[in-house]
Design a protein around this motif. Structure first.
Motif, PDB file in Angstrom:
ATOM      1  N   ILE A 166       1.073  -0.999   0.066  1.00 15.72           N
ATOM      2  CA  ILE A 166      -0.163  -0.628   0.088  1.00 15.72           C
ATOM      3  C   ILE A 166       1.196   1.249   0.152  1.00 15.72           C
ATOM      4  CG2 ILE A 166      -0.959   1.179   1.217  1.00 15.72           C
ATOM      5  CD1 ILE A 166      -3.042  -1.043   1.904  1.00 15.72           C
ATOM      6  N   LEU A 167       0.577   2.361  -0.949  1.00 21.57           N
ATOM      7  CA  LEU A 167       1.149   3.781  -0.802  1.00 21.57           C
ATOM      8  C   LEU A 167       0.484   4.136  -0.219  1.00 21.57           C
ATOM      9  CD1 LEU A 167       3.693   5.081  -1.860  1.00 21.57           C
ATOM     10  CD2 LEU A 167       2.450   5.602  -3.918  1.00 21.57           C
ATOM     11  N   VAL A 168       1.451   5.521   0.633  1.00 18.71           N
ATOM     12  CA  VAL A 168      -0.057   5.368   1.822  1.00 18.71           C
ATOM     13  C   VAL A 168       1.267   6.889   1.620  1.00 18.71           C
ATOM     14  CG1 VAL A 168       1.882   5.168   3.703  1.00 18.71           C
ATOM     15  CG2 VAL A 168      -0.105   6.522   3.801  1.00 18.71           C
ATOM     16  N   ASP A 169       1.391   8.747   1.594  1.00 17.18           N
ATOM     17  CA  ASP A 169       2.244   9.794   1.897  1.00 17.18           C
ATOM     18  C   ASP A 169       1.859   9.447   3.794  1.00 17.18           C
ATOM     19  OD1 ASP A 169       2.251  10.067  -0.315  1.00 17.18           O
ATOM     20  OD2 ASP A 169       0.933  11.426  -0.563  1.00 17.18           O
ATOM     21  N   LEU A 170       2.994   9.826   4.102  1.00 20.01           N
ATOM     22  CA  LEU A 170       2.987  10.161   5.786  1.00 20.01           C
ATOM     23  C   LEU A 170       3.689  11.545   5.612  1.00 20.01           C
ATOM     24  CD1 LEU A 170       5.355   7.359   7.320  1.00 20.01           C
ATOM     25  CD2 LEU A 170       3.346   7.926   6.901  1.00 20.01           C
ATOM     26  N   TYR A 171       2.928  12.483   6.440  1.00 18.45           N
ATOM     27  CA  TYR A 171       3.748  13.741   6.698  1.00 18.45           C
ATOM     28  C   TYR A 171       4.067  13.743   8.327  1.00 18.45           C
ATOM     29  CZ  TYR A 171       0.595  14.745   3.109  1.00 18.45           C
ATOM     30  OH  TYR A 171      -0.071  14.586   1.438  1.00 18.45           O
ATOM     31  N   PHE A 172       5.838  14.640   8.163  1.00 13.27           N
ATOM     32  CA  PHE A 172       6.846  14.770   9.115  1.00 13.27           C
ATOM     33  C   PHE A 172       5.968  16.438   9.676  1.00 13.27           C
ATOM     34  CE2 PHE A 172       8.110  10.858   7.336  1.00 13.27           C
ATOM     35  CZ  PHE A 172       8.375  10.542   8.504  1.00 13.27           C
ATOM     36  N   PHE A 173       5.949  16.759  11.026  1.00 10.59           N
ATOM     37  CA  PHE A 173       5.619  17.979  11.149  1.00 10.59           C
ATOM     38  C   PHE A 173       6.404  18.016  12.770  1.00 10.59           C
ATOM     39  CE2 PHE A 173       1.355  16.343   9.527  1.00 10.59           C
ATOM     40  CZ  PHE A 173       0.976  17.966   9.508  1.00 10.59           C
ATOM     41  N   GLU A 174       6.795  18.918  12.761  1.00 17.04           N
ATOM     42  CA  GLU A 174       8.381  18.860  13.771  1.00 17.04           C
ATOM     43  C   GLU A 174       7.537  20.957  14.116  1.00 17.04           C
ATOM     44  OE1 GLU A 174      12.486  19.304  15.105  1.00 17.04           O
ATOM     45  OE2 GLU A 174      11.838  19.079  12.999  1.00 17.04           O
ATOM     46  N   ARG A 175       8.022  21.232  15.468  1.00 19.01           N
ATOM     47  CA  ARG A 175       7.349  22.415  16.035  1.00 19.01           C
ATOM     48  C   ARG A 175       8.387  23.537  14.863  1.00 19.01           C
ATOM     49  NH1 ARG A 175       4.228  26.339  17.880  1.00 19.01           N
ATOM     50  NH2 ARG A 175       5.332  27.570  20.006  1.00 19.01           N
ATOM     51  N   ARG A 176       7.874  24.811  14.735  1.00 21.85           N
ATOM     52  CA  ARG A 176       8.467  25.836  14.366  1.00 21.85           C
ATOM     53  C   ARG A 176       9.412  25.441  13.199  1.00 21.85           C
ATOM     54  NH1 ARG A 176       9.338  27.462  19.396  1.00 21.85           N
ATOM     55  NH2 ARG A 176       8.646  29.236  20.053  1.00 21.85           N
ATOM     56  N   SER A 177       8.728  24.448  12.157  1.00 22.23           N
ATOM     57  CA  SER A 177       9.322  24.145  10.569  1.00 22.23           C
ATOM     58  C   SER A 177       8.508  23.546  10.202  1.00 22.23           C
ATOM     59  CB  SER A 177      10.200  22.513  10.612  1.00 22.23           C
ATOM     60  OG  SER A 177      10.957  22.367  12.033  1.00 22.23           O
ATOM     61  N   VAL A 178       8.438  23.719   8.283  1.00 21.39           N
ATOM     62  CA  VAL A 178       7.389  23.641   7.685  1.00 21.39           C
ATOM     63  C   VAL A 178       7.631  22.079   7.400  1.00 21.39           C
ATOM     64  CG1 VAL A 178       7.242  23.365   4.839  1.00 21.39           C
ATOM     65  CG2 VAL A 178       8.095  25.181   6.323  1.00 21.39           C
ATOM     66  N   ALA A 179       5.919  21.486   7.925  1.00 25.15           N
ATOM     67  CA  ALA A 179       5.825  20.087   7.331  1.00 25.15           C
ATOM     68  C   ALA A 179       6.483  19.591   5.797  1.00 25.15           C
ATOM     69  CB  ALA A 179       4.175  19.597   7.265  1.00 25.15           C
ATOM     70  N   LYS A 180       6.546  17.979   6.573  1.00 27.26           N
ATOM     71  CA  LYS A 180       7.434  17.598   5.415  1.00 27.26           C
ATOM     72  C   LYS A 180       6.852  16.082   4.484  1.00 27.26           C
ATOM     73  CE  LYS A 180      12.015  18.461   6.599  1.00 27.26           C
ATOM     74  NZ  LYS A 180      12.063  18.796   7.975  1.00 27.26           N
ATOM     75  N   ARG A 181       6.491  15.810   3.406  1.00 25.57           N
ATOM     76  CA  ARG A 181       5.668  14.885   3.156  1.00 25.57           C
ATOM     77  C   ARG A 181       6.298  13.907   2.005  1.00 25.57           C
ATOM     78  NH1 ARG A 181       4.709  14.023  -2.327  1.00 25.57           N
ATOM     79  NH2 ARG A 181       3.460  12.444  -2.545  1.00 25.57           N
ATOM     80  N   VAL A 182       6.075  12.238   2.737  1.00 20.53           N
ATOM     81  CA  VAL A 182       7.145  11.152   1.974  1.00 20.53           C
ATOM     82  C   VAL A 182       6.378  10.385   1.701  1.00 20.53           C
ATOM     83  CG1 VAL A 182       9.326  10.075   2.803  1.00 20.53           C
ATOM     84  CG2 VAL A 182       9.173  12.151   4.268  1.00 20.53           C
ATOM     85  N   PRO A 183       6.152   9.827   0.854  1.00 21.46           N
ATOM     86  CA  PRO A 183       5.491   9.117   0.017  1.00 21.46           C
ATOM     87  C   PRO A 183       6.387   7.244   0.428  1.00 21.46           C
ATOM     88  CG  PRO A 183       6.856   9.848  -1.891  1.00 21.46           C
ATOM     89  CD  PRO A 183       7.122  10.767  -0.691  1.00 21.46           C
ATOM     90  N   LEU A 240       1.393  -7.667   5.200  1.00 19.24           N
ATOM     91  CA  LEU A 240       2.361  -9.255   5.058  1.00 19.24           C
ATOM     92  C   LEU A 240       2.929  -9.136   5.831  1.00 19.24           C
ATOM     93  CD1 LEU A 240       0.819 -12.054   4.214  1.00 19.24           C
ATOM     94  CD2 LEU A 240       2.326 -11.846   2.040  1.00 19.24           C
ATOM     95  N   GLN A 241       4.136  -9.042   5.469  1.00 22.42           N
ATOM     96  CA  GLN A 241       5.808  -8.989   5.948  1.00 22.42           C
ATOM     97  C   GLN A 241       5.812  -7.982   7.038  1.00 22.42           C
ATOM     98  OE1 GLN A 241       6.897 -11.205   4.791  1.00 22.42           O
ATOM     99  NE2 GLN A 241       6.192 -11.853   3.522  1.00 22.42           N
ATOM    100  N   GLY A 242       4.554  -6.554   6.928  1.00 25.95           N
ATOM    101  CA  GLY A 242       4.925  -5.782   8.674  1.00 25.95           C
ATOM    102  C   GLY A 242       5.945  -5.091   8.421  1.00 25.95           C
ATOM    103  N   SER A 248      -3.368   1.281  10.947  1.00 30.61           N
ATOM    104  CA  SER A 248      -4.048   2.468  10.249  1.00 30.61           C
ATOM    105  C   SER A 248      -4.412   1.993   8.848  1.00 30.61           C
ATOM    106  CB  SER A 248      -3.214   3.740  10.807  1.00 30.61           C
ATOM    107  OG  SER A 248      -2.915   3.798  10.593  1.00 30.61           O
ATOM    108  N   VAL A 249      -3.090   1.332   8.270  1.00 32.80           N
ATOM    109  CA  VAL A 249      -2.870   2.015   6.593  1.00 32.80           C
ATOM    110  C   VAL A 249      -3.443  -0.155   6.190  1.00 32.80           C
ATOM    111  CG1 VAL A 249      -1.155   0.810   4.857  1.00 32.80           C
ATOM    112  CG2 VAL A 249      -1.042   3.016   6.392  1.00 32.80           C
ATOM    113  N   CYS A 250      -3.140  -0.851   7.545  1.00 33.04           N
ATOM    114  CA  CYS A 250      -3.624  -2.140   6.439  1.00 33.04           C
ATOM    115  C   CYS A 250      -5.211  -2.430   6.555  1.00 33.04           C
ATOM    116  CB  CYS A 250      -2.375  -2.954   7.281  1.00 33.04           C
ATOM    117  SG  CYS A 250      -0.953  -2.668   6.166  1.00 33.04           S
ATOM    118  N   SER A 251      -5.217  -1.790   7.652  1.00 30.16           N
ATOM    119  CA  SER A 251      -7.028  -2.440   7.875  1.00 30.16           C
ATOM    120  C   SER A 251      -8.301  -1.384   7.316  1.00 30.16           C
ATOM    121  CB  SER A 251      -7.776  -1.739   9.574  1.00 30.16           C
ATOM    122  OG  SER A 251      -7.680  -0.431  10.324  1.00 30.16           O
TER     123      SER A 251
END
Length: 171
Positions: A109-126, A132-134, A168-171
């Motif tokens: 499953i392809l999912v976008d992760l968003y990394f948020f940090e205080r006083r920083s711009v959010a970053k998107r990482v696919p 199956l393998q976890g 959350s992604v696999c259910s």
């Protein structure tokens, strides 16, 4: 960030105003140092409150279908109160609503992760999550779902069965 600075200054002015009111009510018997002391305490209090409210505020702004999968609490010596009450300074959210299942291997499953940090711009990482393998790996243009393609080896990171990203992604 500029609005936070302006609000901090106004908190200091408000603290100084309260101290001036106290001095006026006490007919100038309250010490003069009370004015800068209350101004500083008000500014420090406003900043600390902002640090603690940041995570809840940012998480509440996430659109429907974007789920927080990890929150990182931090303690720091320059924030001594954080040893009693750790602050959430970073968190990761997954865009579960817009995730896509691989047509060749439905366990991927392809999912976008968003990394948020205080006083920083959010970053998107696919990311690609293997239900199956976890495990998860970075999505690149060279990614191949085929096991026979040895030209582009992927580095897979194992996830716990109870990992929030996996559940959350696999259910």
């Amino acid at each position: 960030m500029i609005w936070e600075l302006i609000a901090t200054i106004f908190a200091g002015v408000g603290g100084a105003g309260i101290a001036l009111l106290i001095r006026k009510i006490s007919k100038q018997n309250a010490p003069k140092w009370l004015v800068p002391a209350l101004a500083g305490l008000a500014m420090l209090g406003f900043q600390v409150q902002g640090e603690y409210d940041w995570y809840e505020h940012q998480a509440s702004l996430l659109p429907e279908g974007v789920v927080v999968v990890k929150a990182v609490e931090e303690k720091a010596p320059w924030r001594p109160w954080s040893y009693l009450y750790p602050q959430t300074m970073r968190f990761i959210a997954a865009d579960v609503a817009n995730s896509a299942q691989n047509k060749i291997d439905p366990n991927l499953i392809l999912v976008d992760l968003y990394f948020f940090e205080r006083r920083s711009v959010a970053k998107r990482v696919p990311q690609i999550v293997d239900c199956l393998q976890g495990a998860r790996t970075d999505f690149t243009q060279n990614f191949s779902a085929s096991q026979q393609d040895n030209n582009h080896k992927q580095t897979w990171h194992q996830l716990d069965k109870s990992d929030a990203l996996l559940t959350s992604v696999c259910s």
